[in-house]
Design a protein around this motif. Structure first.
Motif, PDB file in Angstrom:
ATOM      1  N   ARG A 294      24.879 -49.184  46.948  1.00  0.00           N
ATOM      2  CA  ARG A 294      25.781 -48.139  47.446  1.00  0.00           C
ATOM      3  C   ARG A 294      26.129 -47.104  46.382  1.00  0.00           C
ATOM      4  NH1 ARG A 294      28.335 -52.502  50.652  1.00  0.00           N
ATOM      5  NH2 ARG A 294      29.554 -53.011  48.801  1.00  0.00           N
ATOM      6  N   GLU A 295      26.137 -47.510  45.101  1.00  0.00           N
ATOM      7  CA  GLU A 295      26.481 -46.584  44.019  1.00  0.00           C
ATOM      8  C   GLU A 295      25.246 -46.058  43.299  1.00  0.00           C
ATOM      9  OE1 GLU A 295      28.974 -49.511  41.959  1.00  0.00           O
ATOM     10  OE2 GLU A 295      30.657 -48.135  42.251  1.00  0.00           O
ATOM     11  N   ALA A 296      24.079 -46.190  43.907  1.00  0.00           N
ATOM     12  CA  ALA A 296      22.830 -45.775  43.260  1.00  0.00           C
ATOM     13  C   ALA A 296      22.852 -44.280  42.927  1.00  0.00           C
ATOM     14  CB  ALA A 296      21.642 -46.090  44.167  1.00  0.00           C
ATOM     15  N   ALA A 297      22.121 -43.922  41.883  1.00  0.00           N
ATOM     16  CA  ALA A 297      22.094 -42.533  41.434  1.00  0.00           C
ATOM     17  C   ALA A 297      20.764 -42.227  40.759  1.00  0.00           C
ATOM     18  CB  ALA A 297      23.245 -42.271  40.449  1.00  0.00           C
ATOM     19  N   ILE A 298      20.358 -40.947  40.849  1.00  0.00           N
ATOM     20  CA  ILE A 298      19.238 -40.448  40.045  1.00  0.00           C
ATOM     21  C   ILE A 298      19.817 -40.049  38.700  1.00  0.00           C
ATOM     22  CG2 ILE A 298      17.444 -38.683  39.851  1.00  0.00           C
ATOM     23  CD1 ILE A 298      17.509 -38.477  42.939  1.00  0.00           C
ATOM     24  N   ILE A 299      19.384 -40.710  37.646  1.00  0.00           N
ATOM     25  CA  ILE A 299      20.051 -40.526  36.349  1.00  0.00           C
ATOM     26  C   ILE A 299      19.204 -39.795  35.320  1.00  0.00           C
ATOM     27  CG2 ILE A 299      21.461 -42.593  36.686  1.00  0.00           C
ATOM     28  CD1 ILE A 299      19.597 -43.995  34.622  1.00  0.00           C
ATOM     29  N   GLY A 300      17.947 -39.464  35.646  1.00  0.00           N
ATOM     30  CA  GLY A 300      17.143 -38.776  34.635  1.00  0.00           C
ATOM     31  C   GLY A 300      15.711 -38.576  35.067  1.00  0.00           C
ATOM     32  N   THR A 301      14.912 -38.121  34.097  1.00  0.00           N
ATOM     33  CA  THR A 301      13.523 -37.752  34.336  1.00  0.00           C
ATOM     34  C   THR A 301      12.656 -38.279  33.206  1.00  0.00           C
ATOM     35  OG1 THR A 301      14.274 -35.721  35.402  1.00  0.00           O
ATOM     36  CG2 THR A 301      11.964 -35.801  34.720  1.00  0.00           C
ATOM     37  N   VAL A 302      11.460 -38.746  33.574  1.00  0.00           N
ATOM     38  CA  VAL A 302      10.459 -39.096  32.572  1.00  0.00           C
ATOM     39  C   VAL A 302       9.815 -37.807  32.072  1.00  0.00           C
ATOM     40  CG1 VAL A 302       8.296 -40.325  32.138  1.00  0.00           C
ATOM     41  CG2 VAL A 302      10.022 -41.325  33.657  1.00  0.00           C
ATOM     42  N   VAL A 303       9.690 -37.661  30.753  1.00  0.00           N
ATOM     43  CA  VAL A 303       9.146 -36.434  30.165  1.00  0.00           C
ATOM     44  C   VAL A 303       8.003 -36.774  29.214  1.00  0.00           C
ATOM     45  CG1 VAL A 303      11.334 -35.187  30.361  1.00  0.00           C
ATOM     46  CG2 VAL A 303      10.851 -36.500  28.283  1.00  0.00           C
ATOM     47  N   ALA A 304       7.148 -35.791  28.979  1.00  0.00           N
ATOM     48  CA  ALA A 304       6.068 -35.959  28.004  1.00  0.00           C
ATOM     49  C   ALA A 304       6.662 -35.927  26.599  1.00  0.00           C
ATOM     50  CB  ALA A 304       5.031 -34.858  28.177  1.00  0.00           C
ATOM     51  N   ASP A 305       6.463 -36.994  25.856  1.00  0.00           N
ATOM     52  CA  ASP A 305       7.025 -37.090  24.507  1.00  0.00           C
ATOM     53  C   ASP A 305       6.243 -38.144  23.739  1.00  0.00           C
ATOM     54  OD1 ASP A 305       8.454 -37.326  22.177  1.00  0.00           O
ATOM     55  OD2 ASP A 305      10.364 -37.844  23.123  1.00  0.00           O
ATOM     56  N   GLU A 306       5.437 -37.716  22.786  1.00  0.00           N
ATOM     57  CA  GLU A 306       4.626 -38.678  22.041  1.00  0.00           C
ATOM     58  C   GLU A 306       5.465 -39.622  21.206  1.00  0.00           C
ATOM     59  OE1 GLU A 306       3.671 -35.811  18.161  1.00  0.00           O
ATOM     60  OE2 GLU A 306       2.069 -36.321  19.592  1.00  0.00           O
ATOM     61  N   HIS A 307       6.708 -39.242  20.915  1.00  0.00           N
ATOM     62  CA  HIS A 307       7.591 -40.110  20.138  1.00  0.00           C
ATOM     63  C   HIS A 307       8.280 -41.166  21.010  1.00  0.00           C
ATOM     64  CE1 HIS A 307       6.998 -37.464  16.743  1.00  0.00           C
ATOM     65  NE2 HIS A 307       7.412 -36.425  17.455  1.00  0.00           N
ATOM     66  N   ARG A 308       8.187 -41.004  22.319  1.00  0.00           N
ATOM     67  CA  ARG A 308       8.752 -41.959  23.279  1.00  0.00           C
ATOM     68  C   ARG A 308      10.266 -42.100  23.127  1.00  0.00           C
ATOM     69  NH1 ARG A 308       4.073 -46.713  22.797  1.00  0.00           N
ATOM     70  NH2 ARG A 308       2.310 -45.288  22.839  1.00  0.00           N
ATOM     71  N   PHE A 309      10.940 -40.990  22.864  1.00  0.00           N
ATOM     72  CA  PHE A 309      12.387 -41.012  22.695  1.00  0.00           C
ATOM     73  C   PHE A 309      13.094 -41.057  24.049  1.00  0.00           C
ATOM     74  CE2 PHE A 309      12.063 -38.522  18.463  1.00  0.00           C
ATOM     75  CZ  PHE A 309      11.858 -39.696  17.775  1.00  0.00           C
ATOM     76  N   VAL A 310      14.220 -41.763  24.073  1.00  0.00           N
ATOM     77  CA  VAL A 310      15.137 -41.716  25.203  1.00  0.00           C
ATOM     78  C   VAL A 310      16.355 -40.924  24.749  1.00  0.00           C
ATOM     79  CG1 VAL A 310      16.571 -43.043  26.795  1.00  0.00           C
ATOM     80  CG2 VAL A 310      14.349 -43.941  26.073  1.00  0.00           C
ATOM     81  N   GLN A 311      16.636 -39.824  25.446  1.00  0.00           N
ATOM     82  CA  GLN A 311      17.754 -38.966  25.090  1.00  0.00           C
ATOM     83  C   GLN A 311      18.655 -38.780  26.297  1.00  0.00           C
ATOM     84  OE1 GLN A 311      16.701 -35.565  22.420  1.00  0.00           O
ATOM     85  NE2 GLN A 311      14.600 -36.030  23.071  1.00  0.00           N
ATOM     86  N   VAL A 312      19.934 -38.498  26.033  1.00  0.00           N
ATOM     87  CA  VAL A 312      20.889 -38.306  27.116  1.00  0.00           C
ATOM     88  C   VAL A 312      21.626 -36.988  26.910  1.00  0.00           C
ATOM     89  CG1 VAL A 312      22.688 -39.663  25.934  1.00  0.00           C
ATOM     90  CG2 VAL A 312      22.801 -39.329  28.413  1.00  0.00           C
ATOM     91  N   GLU A 313      21.722 -36.211  27.981  1.00  0.00           N
ATOM     92  CA  GLU A 313      22.468 -34.946  27.973  1.00  0.00           C
ATOM     93  C   GLU A 313      23.944 -35.266  28.151  1.00  0.00           C
ATOM     94  OE1 GLU A 313      23.237 -31.522  31.208  1.00  0.00           O
ATOM     95  OE2 GLU A 313      21.107 -31.806  30.682  1.00  0.00           O
ATOM     96  N   THR A 314      24.783 -34.847  27.218  1.00  0.00           N
ATOM     97  CA  THR A 314      26.211 -35.143  27.274  1.00  0.00           C
ATOM     98  C   THR A 314      26.926 -34.187  28.221  1.00  0.00           C
ATOM     99  OG1 THR A 314      26.866 -33.662  25.484  1.00  0.00           O
ATOM    100  CG2 THR A 314      26.035 -35.836  24.854  1.00  0.00           C
ATOM    101  N   PRO A 315      28.135 -34.535  28.641  1.00  0.00           N
ATOM    102  CA  PRO A 315      28.891 -33.632  29.536  1.00  0.00           C
ATOM    103  C   PRO A 315      29.201 -32.282  28.904  1.00  0.00           C
ATOM    104  CG  PRO A 315      29.817 -35.849  29.564  1.00  0.00           C
ATOM    105  CD  PRO A 315      28.819 -35.814  28.457  1.00  0.00           C
ATOM    106  N   PHE A 316      29.048 -32.181  27.579  1.00  0.00           N
ATOM    107  CA  PHE A 316      29.369 -30.933  26.877  1.00  0.00           C
ATOM    108  C   PHE A 316      28.140 -30.067  26.646  1.00  0.00           C
ATOM    109  CE2 PHE A 316      32.136 -34.416  25.411  1.00  0.00           C
ATOM    110  CZ  PHE A 316      33.339 -33.971  25.920  1.00  0.00           C
TER     111      PHE A 316
END
Length: 323
Positions: A294-316
């Protein structure tokens, strides 16, 4: 010894000796977990499997405290292994369970744990078809350890290997529940574990969107660790949106008090799905239509990145690494 004293009795070394006393302990398990396979009293279970690739998972459960709001080590042992199998996109079929009991462990607590396992297995429709118990000397264990192994079958032609990242619900509930009990914090808010079996939700998701590329339950290490594992395996990166990640307000407040990030704390009843962008809304609708999503959400996107980093966009509007 004609019967177990489930009110005042404790586990004794004789309960692991293989004699009549051990039979009484085994009867406790057989009575709670009863099914046609356990009733045969063999050292193994024999059953038919449908055609397809067999999926197996095993997990050892060592947790303190053993009992917590929303569950205990018994239900957790069932849910954890069922979810590991379900993340392959299949319905789990059977479970095996092994118990290490410490001398002196209260039989009343043991009976509670076994009954909790039985209820969790019945609700999930996944029977415990074979089990084993061992007893170790006082001080050589931590009350009870449980290892569960589960199996299922992937139908021919279904292979899960991304571009939209979906989360089935709020994160951090289980972790803050365990931490608060360990530290005796006693938060007044209604906070409990999210432990649950997810194979029903997985089945509904796959029925709506068979093109799901990947499924993973977010357990130890939390959402951040799980997404880093997926990025490492896929060879790409991930860009998350922090405000899109659901966290219940009492849980968020508890983590702020503890100085912890809910991205890194364990869950026991949440999953991550990756699917093609054009199927994301349909998958989200299917998840939200299920009680466990019930609380499911789309939280992000897979992107091309050879470093395989996971990054998060902050509210700011900034961005930070999720290590």
């Amino acid at each position: 010894m004609s019967r177990l004293d489930l009110r005042n009795g404790k586990v004794e070394m004789v309960h692991g000796s293989g004699g009549r006393a051990m039979g009484l302990i085994e009867e406790l398990f057989a009575r709670a977990l009863r099914n046609e396979w356990l009733d045969q009293r063999d050292d193994q279970a024999q059953f038919e499997l449908p055609p397809g690739r067999v999926v197996m998972a095993t997990d050892s459960h060592v947790i303190s405290p053993l009992f917590f709001p929303g569950g205990d080590i018994g239900s957790l042992a069932v849910h954890g292994t069922i979810n590991d199998v379900a993340m392959a996109g299949v319905r789990p079929c059977y479970l095996a369970a092994g118990f290490i009991l410490e001398e002196g462990f209260p039989l009343a607590d043991l009976a509670h744990i076994v009954e909790s396992m039985a209820v969790a297995a019945r609700e999930a429709g996944v029977p415990v078809v074979t089990s084993d118990t061992k007893v170790v000397e006082r001080g050589k264990g931590d009350g009870v350890f449980i290892t569960t192994t589960g199996g299922g079958v992937v139908p021919p032609g279904l292979y899960l290997s991304g571009d939209r990242i979906l989360l089935s619900g709020s994160i951090g509930d289980h972790g803050v529940t365990i931490l608060s009990l360990r530290e005796g914090l006693g938060f007044e808010a209604d906070i409990g574990s999210d432990s649950q079996a997810l194979h029903g939700l997985v089945a509904a998701m796959l029925a709506a969107v068979p093109e799901i590329r990947c499924l993973r339950d977010s357990t130890r290490g939390g959402l951040g660790n799980t997404l880093n594992e997926l990025a490492g395996q896929s060879g790409g990166g991930m860009q998350l949106v922090e405000r899109a990640i659901p966290v219940r307000e009492p849980v968020r407040a508890a983590y702020e008090f503890l100085g912890l990030d809910p991205l890194y704390v364990a869950n026991e009843g949440k999953l991550i799905a990756i699917c093609p962008a054009e199927r994301a809304v349909r998958l989200l609708d299917a998840m939200r239509a299920h009680p466990q999503g019930r609380e499911a959400a789309i939280i992000g996107t897979v992107v091309a990145d050879e470093h395989r980093f996971v990054q998060v966009e902050t509210p700011f509007g900034g961005s930070r690494m999720v290590d």
